[in-house]
Each structure stands twice: as C-alpha cells, then as structure tokens.
Write an enzyme that holds these catalytic residues in place. Structure first.
Site, PDB file in Angstrom:
ATOM      1  N   ARG A   1     -84.883 -26.197  -8.983  1.00 11.32           N
ATOM      2  CA  ARG A   1     -85.208 -26.533  -7.593  1.00 11.32           C
ATOM      3  C   ARG A   1     -85.506 -28.026  -7.464  1.00 11.32           C
ATOM      4  O   ARG A   1     -85.091 -28.666  -6.488  1.00 11.32           O
ATOM      5  CB  ARG A   1     -86.407 -25.711  -7.117  1.00 11.32           C
TER       6      ARG A   1
ATOM      7  N   ASN B   1     -83.115 -16.554  -2.076  1.00  7.10           N
ATOM      8  CA  ASN B   1     -82.348 -17.547  -1.324  1.00  7.10           C
ATOM      9  C   ASN B   1     -81.142 -18.042  -2.113  1.00  7.10           C
ATOM     10  O   ASN B   1     -81.164 -18.021  -3.346  1.00  7.10           O
ATOM     11  CB  ASN B   1     -83.250 -18.741  -0.986  1.00  7.10           C
TER      12      ASN B   1
ATOM     13  N   CYS C   1     -85.882 -12.292   5.371  1.00  4.93           N
ATOM     14  CA  CYS C   1     -86.486 -13.620   5.418  1.00  4.93           C
ATOM     15  C   CYS C   1     -87.786 -13.513   6.203  1.00  4.93           C
ATOM     16  O   CYS C   1     -87.927 -12.632   7.063  1.00  4.93           O
ATOM     17  CB  CYS C   1     -85.529 -14.601   6.094  1.00  4.93           C
TER      18      CYS C   1
ATOM     19  N   HIS D   1     -81.874 -19.024   7.992  1.00  2.00           N
ATOM     20  CA  HIS D   1     -82.311 -20.424   8.025  1.00  2.00           C
ATOM     21  C   HIS D   1     -81.511 -21.247   9.035  1.00  2.00           C
ATOM     22  O   HIS D   1     -81.445 -22.480   8.926  1.00  2.00           O
ATOM     23  CB  HIS D   1     -82.257 -21.057   6.639  1.00  2.00           C
TER      24      HIS D   1
ATOM     25  N   TYR E   1     -86.089 -24.738  10.136  1.00  4.94           N
ATOM     26  CA  TYR E   1     -84.981 -25.240   9.322  1.00  4.94           C
ATOM     27  C   TYR E   1     -83.983 -26.040  10.150  1.00  4.94           C
ATOM     28  O   TYR E   1     -83.195 -26.814   9.594  1.00  4.94           O
ATOM     29  CB  TYR E   1     -84.258 -24.088   8.624  1.00  4.94           C
TER      30      TYR E   1
END
Length: 421
Positions: A90, A144, A164, A194, A244
């Site tokens: 990440r 995700n 989500c 998102h 987002y």
C-alpha cells in the site's frame, strides 16, 4: 451458523466481532473462523475476539487457523478482507504515482490498479476453494478495489456480493443531522464503488419523502466540510458525492497535499503496530477507541446486515451493495458491477430501479467502468500492454506519456506479485 473471515488477522476484525456480539439477534453466529497465514497478527486478534464475545455474553466459538481449507469447510458465508502485499505494498501504491503527478491512493487511479492486479488472482483462487468446500456458501467481498474484485467473482460464477462502508457512513451522518434513527434513512445511492453520489435522501424507505434539498440547505457547510469539498460545489451539483470524488473534482489539489505529508499507509502501519500490542493485552476485552481511526467505520453493522439477509436470518430488505448492473444503468454493460440500493435475500442482490443519471455523473461512471473492464482484463491475463491500456483509459491519467511511466513503475514495484512479469 458458521462464518469464516479470510484475512482474519486484520486489525479490522475486532470491529467485526464486536458487531457479531452486539447484533446476535440479527445474525446468530455459532462459529466464527479467522483465517490468516500471519500468526503474529492472528493470535492477538483471535484472543481479543474471544474476550469481546465473553464480555458481551455471546456463546459463539472463535477458531483461528492458517489453513484455508479447514477454515472454509462447512462455512455458510465467507467474508474476504485481505490485503495482498500488506501495508508495504500500500505504501508503494500511494507513493510512485505521485512521481508522475498522479494521485497516489490504494483504490483509485494507478495505485488502485496495482492493488487489483495483486488481488484478483488470489481472491479467485480462494473463491474456487470455497466453491469446492460448499457450493452454496455466499462470499461477501470487502477487499478493495471492491468493484473490480466483485466483478471478477461474479464473472467466474461465484455467489458473491461486494460491500463498502461509504454508504452506511453517510446514512449515519445524515441520520445524525436529521435527528432520526439510521434505519429510517434510505439513500438513493448510485454509481460504482468509490465513485458514487447520493441523489436523494428518503425517510422511511424507497418511496419516502426526499429530504436531500433541505438537508443541503440547512447542513451543507457540515457535509461539505466532511467531504473536504466547497459548499458551493455541493449547491451546484444538488447531490452529495462520495468523499472519493475529491480525487476527481480536486485532483491537482490532492496531489499537492499528498506530496507534503506522510502517506496514509505509513500512518496506518504505525497504528496497526500499536493496535496489535493493545490486542495482546489479556485485560483488554473490548475494541479500543484507537480502532475508530483505523478506518472501516460501521463495517460490522453493514457486514452483519448483509450476511443476515443472504443467509435468510433477517437483515434489512434494502441495502447498498456491489452487484451486477443487469440494465439498472442502461448506459453500462449488464455485467458491469455497480453500487446501488438492492433488494437482498437468500437469492442474492437485485438492484432497485434508479432514476436517469445526470450526464455529469453518467459520463464519469461510464469512463471508470471502461477502465475497470480493462483493469480486470489485465488482472486475469496479465501483460504490459493490458496494464498500459487500463492506465490510459483511467480518467485521472489519460495521457500516453504518463501512462507509460506509470506502467513501468507499477510493474517494477509489483513484480513479486505478478506471475506474468
């Protein structure tokens, strides 16, 4: 009832277990299996999970194991919350896109594509094992990028629904502003994972009064502040975008911000180390306040509600989920995965009808859907050219020179996770 959590060593898990304990009347879990290969995470998380159930008088059994086959055997539902490559991957997703002037984020843009490429093959392998162990088991995907992963699962014929926590978070926010119970607030929630907008906020159900205009008029400053978008923009849109959408509506501003502060991955990694130390304390028997800063707010409530509905144990009749379009948004392919209100039950999730989408939102939705189709193709078949095509298609990238640079960086940073590289 047996539920299995793949990625059970996640620091999210105590939030989930707390929900199972509190909402036992909705979802009577008798056995909860936490599957994770990382013993240094699984054991402290499992120990706290057992203490949470004991504190709340829940008689369910917690099992921890690194053996996926043993963990999924006989499971009625399997929840996926894994992170391939961990926080280290990440950190890379949030860093190298910035070198090319693009947003560095784990689910959006080039970083989101990298995560999809790492994740889709692993999830599909897990899903095949679940199908062999119990063909009737439901898979709930919280991993995700949820839209792409869910599309991969449904495309392979799995009994899967994506989840989500954005919608339930907004539902709770609106309920607080309106002074009403969350279950009385129904969202006209539409878009992709998102990439969603609240086009209506209804009281009492899908046919209830739309109070969104009044909500924006009275509480627009508060809502805009939480989204970190200008109040004037919300007034002009007349809808509430997901936070987002800031990556799209204020891309360059976000890039400048991200370049001047530590990555979110670094913050989360430090927080996780602290949480795991706390989880290892035998005196701790409830989720710590620090967990709220980790992210995933209301994940447990959403997961319990969805699993209960899919397993015929109850749950809300309408829930925001990720599922096949099936003509709901007529400008998208039927097999696209959208995030909308759906009627959820033992047969799965059936999207509710959606009002025609404003071209401003429909255009972006169609563009990102095309990117997701190309991203899934790259995840399933590999190859530098497929990665390049997906990046070029993404509306946050769109320039061939930038897409070339991002392709090289993506492959270089993820080679160990890409079988074809």
């Amino acid at each position: 009832m047996k539920l299995t959590v793949v990625g059970g060593g996640s620091t999210y898990t105590p939030e989930l277990v707390d929900g199972f304990a509190r909402l036992r009347d909705t979802l009577p879990v008798e056995e909860l299996v936490l599957v994770d290969p990382a013993a240094d995470r699984l054991e402290p998380v499992g120990g706290l999970a057992r203490r949470i159930l004991a504190r709340q008088g829940h008689h369910g059994r917690i099992v921890t194991t690194a053996d996926l086959e043993a963990g999924i055997e006989g499971a009625d539902a399997v929840l996926l919350q894994l992170r391939v490559g961990g926080q280290a991957a990440r950190e890379q997703d949030e860093t190298w896109p910035l070198e090319c002037g693009c947003v560095g984020q784990e689910t959006t843009g080039a970083g989101g594509l990298a995560k999809a490429l790492r994740t889709v093959p692993v999830v599909l392998d897990i899903a095949e094992r679940v199908r062999r162990a119990n063909p009737d088991a439901w898979i709930v995907d919280f991993t995700n990028p949820v839209g792409i992963v869910t599309r991969a699962l449904l495309g392979a014929g799995h009994r899967a629904v994506g989840l989500c926590n954005v919608a339930i978070g907004l539902q709770r926010t609106f309920a607080g502003l309106l002074g009403t119970a969350p279950e009385d607030v129904h969202l006209d929630h539409v878009g992709l994972n998102h990439l969603t907008w609240e086009t209506g906020v209804r009281l009492g159900g899908p046919e209830g009064e739309d109070v969104l205009p009044g909500l924006l008029a009275e509480h627009g400053d508060t809502i805009a502040g939480r989204l970190r978008l200008p109040r004037a923009l919300l007034d002009r849109l007349g809808v509430v975008p997901s936070y987002y959408l800031r990556y799209y509506y204020a891309h360059d501003e976000v890039v400048r911000e991200l370049r001047t502060k530590p990555s979110r991955a670094a913050e989360v990694a430090a927080m996780e180390r602290q949480l795991l130390r706390m989880y290892g304390d035998p005196a701790l028997d409830e989720k710590p306040a620090l967990l709220a800063r980790r992210g995933g707010a209301y994940y447990s409530e959403a997961a319990v509600d969805l699993a209960a509905a899919l397993l015929g144990a109850g749950g809300s009749p309408y829930q925001v989920v990720n599922t096949c379009n099936r003509g709901t948004l007529p400008f998208l392919p039927d097999d696209a995965v959208i995030e909308v209100q759906a009627a959820v039950g033992p047969k799965g999730a059936a999207p509710l009808p959606v009002a025609p989408l404003d071209p401003l939102h429909a255009g972006l939705t169609a563009s990102v859907t095309a990117y997701e189709e190309l991203a899934l193709d790259a995840a399933l078949r590999g190859g530098r050219d497929r990665v390049f095509r997906a990046l070029l298609a993404h509306p946050l990238i769109g320039q061939y020179t930038v897409a070339e640079q991002l392709t090289d960086r993506l492959i270089a940073h993820n080679r160990e996770h890409l079988a074809w590289a």
